[in-house]
Design an enzyme around this catalytic site. Structure first.
Site, PDB file in Angstrom:
ATOM      1  N   GLU A   1      -5.120   1.237   3.146  1.00 18.46           N
ATOM      2  CA  GLU A   1      -4.858   0.095   4.028  1.00 18.46           C
ATOM      3  C   GLU A   1      -4.898   0.489   5.497  1.00 18.46           C
ATOM      4  O   GLU A   1      -5.332  -0.285   6.346  1.00 18.46           O
ATOM      5  CB  GLU A   1      -3.493  -0.521   3.669  1.00 18.46           C
ATOM      6  CG  GLU A   1      -3.223  -1.878   4.280  1.00 18.46           C
ATOM      7  CD  GLU A   1      -2.550  -1.844   5.641  1.00 18.46           C
ATOM      8  OE1 GLU A   1      -2.385  -2.901   6.254  1.00 18.46           O
ATOM      9  OE2 GLU A   1      -2.190  -0.727   6.100  1.00 18.46           O
ATOM     10  N   GLU A   2      -4.453   1.701   5.788  1.00 17.30           N
ATOM     11  CA  GLU A   2      -4.297   2.114   7.182  1.00 17.30           C
ATOM     12  C   GLU A   2      -5.606   2.521   7.850  1.00 17.30           C
ATOM     13  O   GLU A   2      -5.635   2.729   9.052  1.00 17.30           O
ATOM     14  CB  GLU A   2      -3.306   3.283   7.277  1.00 17.30           C
ATOM     15  CG  GLU A   2      -1.879   2.942   6.843  1.00 17.30           C
ATOM     16  CD  GLU A   2      -1.149   2.030   7.812  1.00 17.30           C
ATOM     17  OE1 GLU A   2      -1.766   1.589   8.796  1.00 17.30           O
ATOM     18  OE2 GLU A   2       0.045   1.771   7.588  1.00 17.30           O
TER      19      GLU A   2
ATOM     20  N   HIS B   1       0.830  -1.215   0.000  1.00 16.26           N
ATOM     21  CA  HIS B   1       0.000   0.000   0.000  1.00 16.26           C
ATOM     22  C   HIS B   1       0.858   1.255   0.000  1.00 16.26           C
ATOM     23  O   HIS B   1       2.026   1.246   0.417  1.00 16.26           O
ATOM     24  CB  HIS B   1      -0.963   0.006   1.187  1.00 16.26           C
ATOM     25  CG  HIS B   1      -0.322   0.028   2.543  1.00 16.26           C
ATOM     26  ND1 HIS B   1      -0.078   1.184   3.233  1.00 16.26           N
ATOM     27  CD2 HIS B   1       0.122  -0.974   3.342  1.00 16.26           C
ATOM     28  CE1 HIS B   1       0.479   0.893   4.405  1.00 16.26           C
ATOM     29  NE2 HIS B   1       0.607  -0.405   4.495  1.00 16.26           N
TER      30      HIS B   1
ATOM     31  N   ASP C   1      -0.686   4.413   1.130  1.00 14.31           N
ATOM     32  CA  ASP C   1      -1.169   5.341   2.149  1.00 14.31           C
ATOM     33  C   ASP C   1      -0.375   5.165   3.437  1.00 14.31           C
ATOM     34  O   ASP C   1       0.253   4.118   3.671  1.00 14.31           O
ATOM     35  CB  ASP C   1      -2.658   5.144   2.399  1.00 14.31           C
ATOM     36  CG  ASP C   1      -2.996   3.758   2.928  1.00 14.31           C
ATOM     37  OD1 ASP C   1      -2.609   2.776   2.274  1.00 14.31           O
ATOM     38  OD2 ASP C   1      -3.640   3.656   4.000  1.00 14.31           O
TER      39      ASP C   1
END
Length: 451
Positions: free
Chosen positions: A146-147, A80, A82
């Site tokens: 993702e976070e 990812h 982010d």
């Protein structure tokens, strides 16, 4: 000598610095930019790099994208772009500067997960330049959320079939074959004591809170009511743990700690624990503050009475990542990582019985478990040994990676055994030597798994 050429490494380093300079903390959605302008710009830049290398790319409406190399059955590498929010203070180098200092590359995301996905891209490029013809289609998939909930991967999976097998460069070496279940919960801890005008702290539940505060009506008279001779004597702990401000009408208590990844709260120092210890001295016997104290008391749910563990994944962890006052009530955002042998429903029953509090699930992921004798695990362990010279066993962690989105997936790097835990922390960084070594591992793994 490393199999990664000086040219590959130099080009990769420059590309990674460019990617690190884009702020990809989730922001307000815009047309075609579901997670904000920064995330969309970073995805565009990453895919443009891959296109310049001669790879086929796909942008999935700004949610995620992928890079393809070869044909046949798809093997996935999932990461990812982010990142989690950045603390305002304490950085040695600018968090979005991509600066090199004393042999380390600094920047938010350099380990989680921009560095590893750029590393994988350049490992693929070197294989391509060498004339490697993979037996499978190697698909490097990058998400942009993702976070904060996996909205990117959920959307992508509705548009594009996910690979059956693969790895995520978003954990630890040598191999992570066990990931605990994840449950993010908001609990209503009860009515705040009369006089508490505000309580707040934390940005994401998956980060150990490094700062929080409470605003209490009554000024210095609050301290007299608590029976303390002086404000500073109301509180225990280091002087730097708490800052007290009084203006004659209100007292502001600010507690300080140390950030860490919510899956490993033991590596941090949660400011919430200190704040509620202070409030306990001011409001002895208050039910809401007492419950908050129990929730914050330890990282394993033992004081609260919800502890669980098993021999495969170890102890459950509990992180208090967010605090807020809502209609005069205390709401606590929890990040709970529970063992693979336990069901989420069992966790919720225990939590409800222990707290008596109403709760709301804000996010969850089922556990991951791939047996040690699985060919994917065995191959990656062998790759790690062949490159580093070190034999090692697979790991069980609390972290949640995209590996659990696959029928058969594991996490492979980027953090090496014994390295300082700096993911989600101030001064996230990686040594240039380790960056080169991880690229060699990704190069070797992709080659071995797709030859």
């Amino acid at each position: 000598m490393s199999v990664i050429t000086d040219k590959t490494f130099g080009d990769m380093l420059a590309a990674l610095q460019k990617i690190l300079r884009v702020n990809t903390v989730k922001s307000a959605a815009e047309p075609g930019k579901p997670f904000g302008a920064g995330n969309a710009a970073c995805l565009d830049a990453f895919l443009a790099m891959a296109e310049d290398m001669g790879f086929e790319t796909y942008n999935c409406d700004g949610y995620a994208g992928h890079v393809d190399f070869g044909d046949g059955e798809t093997f996935g590498v999932l990461g990812h772009l982010d990142v989690v929010p950045v603390a305002d203070k304490g950085w040695t180098c600018a968090p979005f500067g991509g600066e090199i200092k004393d042999g380390f590359l600094y920047g938010r995301g350099v380990l989680d997960d921009k560095g590893p996905v750029v590393s994988c891209l350049f490992a693929m490029k070197q294989l391509k330049d060498e004339g490697f013809r993979p037996s499978k289609k190697i698909r490097l998939i990058v998400g942009c959320d993702e976070e904060s909930g996996w909205g990117c991967m959920d959307y992508y999976a509705r548009k594009v079939p996910l690979p059956k097998t693969g790895f995520s460069p978003d954990g630890d070496f040598p191999v992570i074959n066990v990931e605990k279940g994840v449950c993010h919960i908001d609990i209503d801890a009860g009515a705040l004591p009369s006089g508490v005008k505000e309580i707040s702290g934390g940005q994401r539940v998956n980060i150990v809170m490094d700062e929080c505060r409470a605003v209490i009506e009554g000024g210095v008279s609050v301290y007299k009511q608590s029976g303390a001779a002086a404000p500073e004597k109301t509180f225990s702990g280091k002087k730097s743990d708490l800052r007290l401000e009084a203006d004659g009408k209100n007292v502001i208590i600010t507690a300080f700690g140390k950030a860490a990844h919510g899956s490993t709260p033991e590596f941090g120092d949660n400011a919430a624990k200190k704040l509620f210890a202070a409030l306990s001295a001011l409001f002895p016997g208050d039910k809401t503050i007492s419950l908050a104290n129990a929730v914050c008391a330890d990282y394993y749910g033992e004081t609260l009475g919800i502890a669980m563990s098993d021999g495969v994944s170890g102890k459950m962890t509990v992180n208090v990542g967010r605090l807020r006052a809502e209609n005069g009530r205390l709401v606590m955002g929890l990040d709970i990582r529970y063992p693979v042998s336990c069901a989420e429903s069992d966790l919720l029953k225990k939590l409800s019985a222990a707290t008596g509090a109403a709760y709301k699930i804000t996010g969850s992921h089922k556990p991951l478990y791939v047996p040690e004798d699985n060919p994917l695990v065995k191959t990656l362990l062998d790759v790690y040994k062949s490159v580093t010279g070190e034999a090692a066993a697979p790991l069980a962690v609390g972290g949640a990676t995209y590996a659990r989105a696959l029928p058969c997936g594991v996490a492979f790097g980027p953090v090496f055994p014994g390295d300082e835990k700096v993911i989600h922390e101030t001064n996230e960084r990686v040594s240039l030597d380790k960056l080169r070594l991880m690229t060699e591992l990704y190069y070797t793994a992709i080659k071995r798994l797709c030859m």
